[in-house]
Design a protein around this motif. Sequence first.
Motif, mmCIF file in Angstrom:
data_model
loop_
_atom_site.group_PDB
_atom_site.id
_atom_site.type_symbol
_atom_site.label_atom_id
_atom_site.label_comp_id
_atom_site.label_asym_id
_atom_site.label_seq_id
_atom_site.Cartn_x
_atom_site.Cartn_y
_atom_site.Cartn_z
ATOM 1 N N PRO A 83 -9.965 16.212 -10.630
ATOM 2 C CA PRO A 83 -9.316 16.033 -9.320
ATOM 3 C C PRO A 83 -8.931 14.591 -9.044
ATOM 4 C CG PRO A 83 -11.243 17.444 -9.115
ATOM 5 C CD PRO A 83 -11.273 16.878 -10.490
ATOM 6 N N ARG A 84 -9.763 13.638 -9.460
ATOM 7 C CA ARG A 84 -9.437 12.228 -9.234
ATOM 8 C C ARG A 84 -8.187 11.825 -9.999
ATOM 9 N NH1 ARG A 84 -15.555 9.619 -9.769
ATOM 10 N NH2 ARG A 84 -16.387 10.569 -7.844
ATOM 11 N N LEU A 85 -8.067 12.310 -11.222
ATOM 12 C CA LEU A 85 -6.867 12.013 -12.003
ATOM 13 C C LEU A 85 -5.630 12.622 -11.358
ATOM 14 C CD1 LEU A 85 -8.154 12.467 -15.678
ATOM 15 C CD2 LEU A 85 -7.557 10.328 -14.525
ATOM 16 N N LEU A 86 -5.754 13.845 -10.881
ATOM 17 C CA LEU A 86 -4.616 14.500 -10.233
ATOM 18 C C LEU A 86 -4.228 13.790 -8.937
ATOM 19 C CD1 LEU A 86 -5.551 18.267 -10.762
ATOM 20 C CD2 LEU A 86 -3.819 16.926 -11.980
ATOM 21 N N ILE A 87 -5.227 13.379 -8.161
ATOM 22 C CA ILE A 87 -4.939 12.654 -6.920
ATOM 23 C C ILE A 87 -4.277 11.314 -7.230
ATOM 24 C CG2 ILE A 87 -6.001 11.487 -4.945
ATOM 25 C CD1 ILE A 87 -8.120 13.701 -4.946
ATOM 26 N N GLY A 88 -4.803 10.625 -8.236
ATOM 27 C CA GLY A 88 -4.191 9.347 -8.622
ATOM 28 C C GLY A 88 -2.767 9.516 -9.105
ATOM 29 N N LEU A 89 -2.522 10.575 -9.886
ATOM 30 C CA LEU A 89 -1.164 10.839 -10.360
ATOM 31 C C LEU A 89 -0.231 11.145 -9.195
ATOM 32 C CD1 LEU A 89 0.785 11.300 -12.737
ATOM 33 C CD2 LEU A 89 0.005 13.685 -12.799
ATOM 34 N N ALA A 90 -0.728 11.928 -8.232
ATOM 35 C CA ALA A 90 0.094 12.252 -7.059
ATOM 36 C C ALA A 90 0.421 11.003 -6.249
ATOM 37 C CB ALA A 90 -0.629 13.277 -6.191
ATOM 38 N N VAL A 91 -0.570 10.117 -6.092
ATOM 39 C CA VAL A 91 -0.338 8.881 -5.338
ATOM 40 C C VAL A 91 0.681 8.003 -6.049
ATOM 41 C CG1 VAL A 91 -1.405 6.732 -4.561
ATOM 42 C CG2 VAL A 91 -2.584 8.908 -4.213
ATOM 43 N N VAL A 92 0.547 7.870 -7.356
ATOM 44 C CA VAL A 92 1.486 7.032 -8.120
ATOM 45 C C VAL A 92 2.900 7.596 -8.045
ATOM 46 C CG1 VAL A 92 2.099 6.247 -10.442
ATOM 47 C CG2 VAL A 92 -0.277 6.128 -9.665
ATOM 48 N N MET A 93 3.044 8.903 -8.213
ATOM 49 C CA MET A 93 4.373 9.517 -8.159
ATOM 50 C C MET A 93 4.978 9.381 -6.767
ATOM 51 S SD MET A 93 4.027 12.939 -10.508
ATOM 52 C CE MET A 93 5.768 13.259 -10.324
ATOM 53 N N THR A 94 4.146 9.515 -5.724
ATOM 54 C CA THR A 94 4.648 9.344 -4.357
ATOM 55 C C THR A 94 5.143 7.926 -4.140
ATOM 56 O OG1 THR A 94 3.114 11.032 -3.543
ATOM 57 C CG2 THR A 94 4.062 9.531 -1.914
ATOM 58 N N LEU A 95 4.381 6.948 -4.633
ATOM 59 C CA LEU A 95 4.802 5.557 -4.487
ATOM 60 C C LEU A 95 6.100 5.282 -5.225
ATOM 61 C CD1 LEU A 95 1.362 3.713 -4.885
ATOM 62 C CD2 LEU A 95 2.729 3.920 -2.806
ATOM 63 N N VAL A 96 6.195 5.790 -6.461
ATOM 64 C CA VAL A 96 7.366 5.494 -7.295
ATOM 65 C C VAL A 96 8.603 6.246 -6.819
ATOM 66 C CG1 VAL A 96 8.323 5.713 -9.625
ATOM 67 C CG2 VAL A 96 5.973 4.918 -9.304
ATOM 68 N N LEU A 97 8.435 7.519 -6.459
ATOM 69 C CA LEU A 97 9.584 8.362 -6.143
ATOM 70 C C LEU A 97 9.979 8.350 -4.664
ATOM 71 C CD1 LEU A 97 8.731 11.483 -8.339
ATOM 72 C CD2 LEU A 97 10.253 9.578 -8.892
ATOM 73 N N VAL A 98 9.061 7.970 -3.778
ATOM 74 C CA VAL A 98 9.345 8.044 -2.337
ATOM 75 C C VAL A 98 9.244 6.681 -1.666
ATOM 76 C CG1 VAL A 98 8.687 9.103 -0.155
ATOM 77 C CG2 VAL A 98 8.540 10.437 -2.255
ATOM 78 N N VAL A 99 8.070 6.074 -1.752
ATOM 79 C CA VAL A 99 7.828 4.843 -0.988
ATOM 80 C C VAL A 99 8.696 3.697 -1.483
ATOM 81 C CG1 VAL A 99 6.096 3.144 -0.303
ATOM 82 C CG2 VAL A 99 5.483 5.571 -0.445
ATOM 83 N N VAL A 100 8.728 3.463 -2.784
ATOM 84 C CA VAL A 100 9.510 2.344 -3.325
ATOM 85 C C VAL A 100 10.999 2.472 -3.001
ATOM 86 C CG1 VAL A 100 10.229 1.170 -5.446
ATOM 87 C CG2 VAL A 100 7.837 1.822 -5.126
ATOM 88 N N PRO A 101 11.650 3.643 -3.194
ATOM 89 C CA PRO A 101 13.054 3.750 -2.783
ATOM 90 C C PRO A 101 13.274 3.510 -1.300
ATOM 91 C CG PRO A 101 12.493 5.527 -4.282
ATOM 92 C CD PRO A 101 11.211 4.848 -3.931
ATOM 93 N N LEU A 102 12.369 3.993 -0.447
ATOM 94 C CA LEU A 102 12.514 3.765 0.989
ATOM 95 C C LEU A 102 12.435 2.280 1.327
ATOM 96 C CD1 LEU A 102 10.396 6.650 2.565
ATOM 97 C CD2 LEU A 102 12.872 6.469 2.448
ATOM 98 N N VAL A 103 11.465 1.604 0.746
ATOM 99 C CA VAL A 103 11.330 0.167 0.988
ATOM 100 C C VAL A 103 12.555 -0.573 0.468
ATOM 101 C CG1 VAL A 103 9.979 -1.889 0.412
ATOM 102 C CG2 VAL A 103 8.817 0.253 0.981
ATOM 103 N N TYR A 104 13.056 -0.156 -0.687
ATOM 104 C CA TYR A 104 14.226 -0.826 -1.272
ATOM 105 C C TYR A 104 15.457 -0.658 -0.395
ATOM 106 C CZ TYR A 104 17.745 -2.202 -4.696
ATOM 107 O OH TYR A 104 18.789 -2.819 -5.332
ATOM 108 N N ILE A 105 15.632 0.519 0.195
ATOM 109 C CA ILE A 105 16.781 0.750 1.077
ATOM 110 C C ILE A 105 16.773 -0.228 2.243
ATOM 111 C CG2 ILE A 105 17.751 2.378 2.760
ATOM 112 C CD1 ILE A 105 16.995 4.628 0.846
ATOM 113 N N PHE A 106 15.639 -0.346 2.913
ATOM 114 C CA PHE A 106 15.558 -1.245 4.072
ATOM 115 C C PHE A 106 15.614 -2.713 3.653
ATOM 116 C CE2 PHE A 106 14.035 2.655 5.957
ATOM 117 C CZ PHE A 106 14.524 2.594 7.242
ATOM 118 N N TRP A 107 15.064 -3.026 2.488
ATOM 119 C CA TRP A 107 15.117 -4.409 2.004
ATOM 120 C C TRP A 107 16.553 -4.829 1.718
ATOM 121 C CZ3 TRP A 107 16.143 -6.170 -3.191
ATOM 122 C CH2 TRP A 107 15.971 -7.552 -3.353
ATOM 123 N N ARG A 108 17.319 -3.944 1.064
ATOM 124 C CA ARG A 108 18.721 -4.267 0.792
ATOM 125 C C ARG A 108 19.548 -4.292 2.069
ATOM 126 N NH1 ARG A 108 21.076 -3.833 -4.190
ATOM 127 N NH2 ARG A 108 22.859 -4.653 -3.018
#
Length: 277
Positions: A19-44
């Motif tokens: 479960p810890r590995l799955l949670i970590g994978l979910a957090v990483v994918m959320t950061l890479v696929l959702v959070v980072v693009p959102l931050v990049y949009i507002f930064w640009r």
Amino acid sequence: MTTAITTGALAPQRSALVPRLLIGLAVVMTLVLVVVPLVYIFWRAFGQGWAVWQANILHPNTLHAIWLTTLIALIVVPLNVGFGIAAAWLVARFRFPGRKFVMALVEIPFSISPIIAGICYLLLYGRQGLLGPWLAAHDIQILFALPGIVMVTLFVTAPFVAREVLPLMQAQGSEQEQAAVTLGASGWQVFRRVTLPNIRWALLYGAVLCTARAVGEFGAVSVVSGNIRGQTNTLPLQIELLYNDYNAVGAFAAATVLTTIAVLALISKAFVEARRS
């Protein structure tokens, strides 16, 4: 005996690791696929300052795109709410031949590409289409105008409300409505005082999803709108045109509006889910 004890002791540790590995994978994918693009949009968008962002947002073509997108949502969402309630009521409360076929028809937009849907409307209402000559003879313009955009947006968003309301109506049954009728309530009173309170959160949930899809629809609208600057460009189309014109800052500035709408839709969705549970 020692081997069995050791294996039993290690089993909980091994099961806790997965479960810890799955949670970590979910957090990483959320950061890479959702959070980072959102931050990049507002930064640009705000990278050159508030004044540049404001100048791009207040450009007449962008303002018209925002207004047109809002107008389409204000037209489409109430119509789909009414359609969703009617379709769910029909399927949940009545037994008739072809009942499952009706629900299959409602869900067709989920299985058809928006581009294909736009082309179908183009072949039907275009100048060379089936109804094109008749529409031209009566000076009625559907494509490359507001009616065509509204129609394709209605098509791609049609199932959202019905799919949320129908399972709830089926699960609740019709006993309360029948009791209200027995007590002398009219059809409108039954709907307003019994049915609507029972489905209000599912209805709101479907309306939120419908709004998010209507505001962000690109494929079908791009086919039937004609991409006319300042006339038939919705906000997603305006973002593409700005980016193709090498105005990346303007494109990201306009994208912040869509992003804000998406975030608000997610917050509303989470709130409704919490109230439903």
